[in-house]
Design an enzyme around this catalytic site. Structure first.
Site, PDB file in Angstrom:
ATOM      1  N   ILE A 115      -1.021   3.184  -0.341  1.00 15.18           N
ATOM      2  CA  ILE A 115       0.130   2.956  -1.206  1.00 15.18           C
ATOM      3  C   ILE A 115       0.438   4.204  -2.029  1.00 15.18           C
ATOM      4  CG2 ILE A 115      -0.334   0.475  -1.280  1.00 15.18           C
ATOM      5  CD1 ILE A 115      -1.296   0.837  -4.154  1.00 15.18           C
ATOM      6  N   CYS A 116       1.708   4.402  -2.313  1.00 18.01           N
ATOM      7  CA  CYS A 116       2.162   5.565  -3.071  1.00 18.01           C
ATOM      8  C   CYS A 116       1.983   5.300  -4.562  1.00 18.01           C
ATOM      9  CB  CYS A 116       3.630   5.852  -2.761  1.00 18.01           C
ATOM     10  SG  CYS A 116       4.296   7.212  -3.724  1.00 18.01           S
ATOM     11  N   LEU A 117       1.123   6.088  -5.182  1.00 14.96           N
ATOM     12  CA  LEU A 117       0.895   5.967  -6.618  1.00 14.96           C
ATOM     13  C   LEU A 117       1.179   7.281  -7.335  1.00 14.96           C
ATOM     14  CD1 LEU A 117      -2.454   3.941  -6.568  1.00 14.96           C
ATOM     15  CD2 LEU A 117      -0.162   3.077  -7.041  1.00 14.96           C
TER      16      LEU A 117
END
Length: 170
Positions: A115-117
Site C-alpha cells: 500500500i502507498c503510504l
C-alpha cells in the site's frame, strides 16, 4: 489533519524507547518486546471501543509479520490478508504493508500489493522515528488507507463480499 478521535486513540499507544532494528542482536529483543506491548495495548483499546479490525503475528525473530485485517462497509465484513517484513533500517524506515488480494486494484498501491503510504504516513513516521512502532503503523497507516480505499473499491465493483461471490457462482 487527523480527527480528534484518531488523535486520542493514537495518544494512548505507548511510544517506543529502544532504538534498535533486526540487525542489532543485543537490543532487538527489547525493541520487539516494546512492539508487542504497544500492539497489545492498541488491540485492547480497539476492542474496548468496539473497533477491532486486525490480527497480527510474527515469525520467531520478529522480522516477518502476517495476519488479517478487515473493514466493515454497509454491515458487511470485508477481510484481507496482510503481510510485511521489518526493513533492515527499522525503526528509521517504516515497514511496507502489503495486502496481496488488492494488488493491481487501486493506483494507491505498489507491485506486490504494497500500500502507498508515502504521501501522508511516511513524513509522520520520519518525524517520530524511533518512537513509532508497528501499532502506529496500523493506526496511522493501514487503518486510514483501508477507510479510504476499500469503500472506493467496493463502489467500483473491484472488491466483492464473499457471500455475493458465492451467490454469483451458484
Amino acid at each position: 489533519m487527523a480527527d480528534e478521535a484518531t488523535r486520542k486513540a493514537v495518544s494512548q499507544i505507548p511510544l517506543l524507547k529502544t532504538h534498535a532494528g533486526p540487525r542489532d542482536r543485543a537490543l532487538w529483543p527489547q525493541r520487539l518486546k516494546e512492539e508487542y506491548q504497544a500492539l497489545i495495548r492498541f488491540v485492547e483499546q480497539n476492542k474496548a471501543a468496539d473497533n477491532d479490525w486486525f490480527r497480527l503475528e510474527s515469525n520467531a525473530d520478529g522480522t516477518r509479520w502476517t495476519g488479517t485485517c478487515w473493514f466493515i462497509h454497509e454491515l458487511l465484513r470485508y477481510e484481507f490478508r496482510l503481510e510485511f517484513d521489518i526493513p533492515v533500517t527499522y525503526p528509521d524506515t517504516a515497514p511496507e504493508v502489503a495486502v496481496p488480494e488488492l494488488d493491481g486494484k487501486t493506483a494507491k498501491m505498489y507491485r506486490g500489493g504494497k500500500i502507498c503510504l508515502t504521501e501522508h504516513f511516511a513524513p509522520l513516521w520520519a518525524r517520530n522515528a524511533p518512537r513509532f512502532g508497528l501499532a502506529h503503523l496500523m493506526a496511522l497507516g493501514l487503518g486510514p488507507w483501508l477507510a479510504v480505499e476499500v469503500p472506493d473499491l467496493i463502489s467500483k465493483g473491484l472488491v466483492v463480499h464473499k457471500e455475493q461471490q458465492r451467490e454469483a457462482a451458484e
